[in-house]
Design a protein around this motif. Sequence first.
Motif, PDB file in Angstrom:
ATOM      1  N   GLY A 157       0.797  -1.212   0.000  1.00 10.72           N
ATOM      2  CA  GLY A 157       0.000   0.000   0.000  1.00 10.72           C
ATOM      3  C   GLY A 157       0.831   1.264   0.000  1.00 10.72           C
ATOM      4  N   GLY A 158       2.154   1.122  -0.027  1.00 11.56           N
ATOM      5  CA  GLY A 158       3.030   2.283  -0.118  1.00 11.56           C
ATOM      6  C   GLY A 158       3.506   2.826   1.208  1.00 11.56           C
ATOM      7  N   ARG A 159       3.214   2.149   2.307  1.00  9.88           N
ATOM      8  CA  ARG A 159       3.632   2.657   3.614  1.00  9.88           C
ATOM      9  C   ARG A 159       4.966   2.047   4.029  1.00  9.88           C
ATOM     10  NH1 ARG A 159      -0.003   2.804   9.175  1.00  9.88           N
ATOM     11  NH2 ARG A 159       1.397   4.183  10.332  1.00  9.88           N
ATOM     12  N   PRO A 160       5.934   2.869   4.427  1.00 10.97           N
ATOM     13  CA  PRO A 160       7.219   2.329   4.892  1.00 10.97           C
ATOM     14  C   PRO A 160       7.038   1.529   6.174  1.00 10.97           C
ATOM     15  CG  PRO A 160       7.392   4.671   4.360  1.00 10.97           C
ATOM     16  CD  PRO A 160       5.933   4.339   4.384  1.00 10.97           C
ATOM     17  N   VAL A 161       7.625   0.347   6.220  1.00  7.48           N
ATOM     18  CA  VAL A 161       7.472  -0.564   7.358  1.00  7.48           C
ATOM     19  C   VAL A 161       8.841  -1.069   7.778  1.00  7.48           C
ATOM     20  CG1 VAL A 161       6.482  -2.737   8.170  1.00  7.48           C
ATOM     21  CG2 VAL A 161       5.154  -1.269   6.659  1.00  7.48           C
ATOM     22  N   GLY A 162       9.049  -1.116   9.103  1.00  2.00           N
ATOM     23  CA  GLY A 162      10.253  -1.708   9.659  1.00  2.00           C
ATOM     24  C   GLY A 162       9.872  -2.799  10.645  1.00  2.00           C
ATOM     25  N   THR A 192      15.159  -0.745   9.978  1.00  4.54           N
ATOM     26  CA  THR A 192      14.528   0.540   9.696  1.00  4.54           C
ATOM     27  C   THR A 192      13.469   0.402   8.610  1.00  4.54           C
ATOM     28  OG1 THR A 192      16.289   1.048   8.121  1.00  4.54           O
ATOM     29  CG2 THR A 192      16.566   1.840  10.373  1.00  4.54           C
ATOM     30  N   PRO A 193      12.441   1.260   8.645  1.00 10.37           N
ATOM     31  CA  PRO A 193      11.340   1.157   7.677  1.00 10.37           C
ATOM     32  C   PRO A 193      11.788   1.413   6.241  1.00 10.37           C
ATOM     33  CG  PRO A 193      10.663   2.439   9.585  1.00 10.37           C
ATOM     34  CD  PRO A 193      12.145   2.240   9.703  1.00 10.37           C
ATOM     35  N   GLY A 194      11.095   0.774   5.328  1.00  8.51           N
ATOM     36  CA  GLY A 194      11.292   0.959   3.898  1.00  8.51           C
ATOM     37  C   GLY A 194      10.029   0.530   3.176  1.00  8.51           C
ATOM     38  N   SER A 195       9.944   0.862   1.902  1.00  3.68           N
ATOM     39  CA  SER A 195       8.709   0.567   1.172  1.00  3.68           C
ATOM     40  C   SER A 195       8.949  -0.073  -0.190  1.00  3.68           C
ATOM     41  CB  SER A 195       7.887   1.854   0.982  1.00  3.68           C
ATOM     42  OG  SER A 195       8.657   2.836   0.296  1.00  3.68           O
ATOM     43  N   THR A 196      10.169  -0.526  -0.451  1.00  2.07           N
ATOM     44  CA  THR A 196      10.450  -1.162  -1.733  1.00  2.07           C
ATOM     45  C   THR A 196      10.147  -2.655  -1.667  1.00  2.07           C
ATOM     46  OG1 THR A 196      12.752  -1.614  -1.153  1.00  2.07           O
ATOM     47  CG2 THR A 196      12.282   0.517  -2.188  1.00  2.07           C
ATOM     48  N   ARG A 197      10.059  -3.273  -2.832  1.00  2.00           N
ATOM     49  CA  ARG A 197       9.776  -4.714  -2.868  1.00  2.00           C
ATOM     50  C   ARG A 197      10.930  -5.512  -2.263  1.00  2.00           C
ATOM     51  NH1 ARG A 197      10.472  -9.271  -6.153  1.00  2.00           N
ATOM     52  NH2 ARG A 197       8.648 -10.666  -6.104  1.00  2.00           N
ATOM     53  N   SER A 198      12.161  -5.111  -2.558  1.00  2.00           N
ATOM     54  CA  SER A 198      13.308  -5.822  -1.996  1.00  2.00           C
ATOM     55  C   SER A 198      13.326  -5.699  -0.474  1.00  2.00           C
ATOM     56  CB  SER A 198      14.611  -5.286  -2.587  1.00  2.00           C
ATOM     57  OG  SER A 198      14.756  -3.900  -2.320  1.00  2.00           O
ATOM     58  N   HIS A 199      12.905  -4.551   0.041  1.00  2.00           N
ATOM     59  CA  HIS A 199      12.831  -4.379   1.500  1.00  2.00           C
ATOM     60  C   HIS A 199      11.748  -5.291   2.083  1.00  2.00           C
ATOM     61  CE1 HIS A 199      13.117  -2.320   5.370  1.00  2.00           C
ATOM     62  NE2 HIS A 199      11.803  -2.280   5.376  1.00  2.00           N
TER      63      HIS A 199
END
Length: 288
Positions: free
Chosen positions: A253-258, A267-274
């Motif tokens: 949904g586009g929200r950075p998550v850690g 730490t939070p990020g929002s990319t597919r690799s993350h």
Amino acid sequence: MKLTKGGGLYVASTLLLGVSAVNTGNNLLFLMVAAMLAFMATTGVLGWLNIRGLALSVHLPDEVYAGTDTFLSVTLHNSKRYLPSFLVRVAVAGGSTSFLMVDRKRPQSGSLLLSFPVRGPLQLPDASASSPFPVNFFIRATSLPVHQECTVFPAPRPLPVPAPGGKPDAGEAAAVAAAGYDGELAKISDYRGGEPLKLIHWRLSAKHEVFKVKELTATAAEPLLLDLDQVPGRDLEQRLSFCTFLVNRLVKGGRPVGLKLGERVITPGSTRSHRLRLLTELANYGKN
């Protein structure tokens, strides 16, 4: 090598004729037994050659979840110099697929439907290739090495998703845009105190007794740190499943998550690799 029902009858008939030939001394029976043994030997050699020179390559998708059916792509190679292979059945980890003919230097592809019950690192076992060719008397099999490793993610289980404002969103109500200061105009409301001066709508305020302010949408959702110890669940496996669902839902949904796993913080990020990295951390948690 496995003897089929037809093969068992053929062998029994050959033995019976052989015993009869010895007891009676009948040359015709000896010739019949010799022909049957020659036929058995010829089909045996052809069946042995049929499964020689085979190699298997497999491909798993990037996302494999425990307890969820997953398609495994397999490609069968035939490196024999002259002969194709016929009626080959390939079995991997409990799943199987069949190939009618595999010509030399022309690989054939198929797929298996597999399910892995446990999360964590996975090394696929060796596959087996079997064939009843040419006359279904014997089923010959050989082992094919499989060099394929992957990580099985925890099975995702639905859980109400925390919205940017901190309230859970179970997916039943329409999403509400988070308030911000740099996005697009969402609505006009009364001044409540604390809003920056740049948000005051001076022209509308002049027409009303109270100041009017512009409410803007946020340009990006606030980052969220998921603490595994704070996620609800009756045990570790259920909490990991809930966390897996939240990571997928929020990051997509586009929200950075850690993640916070014990004392370790990602730490939070929002990319597919993350997202895949977070899922891998959840899959391997407690396995070492």
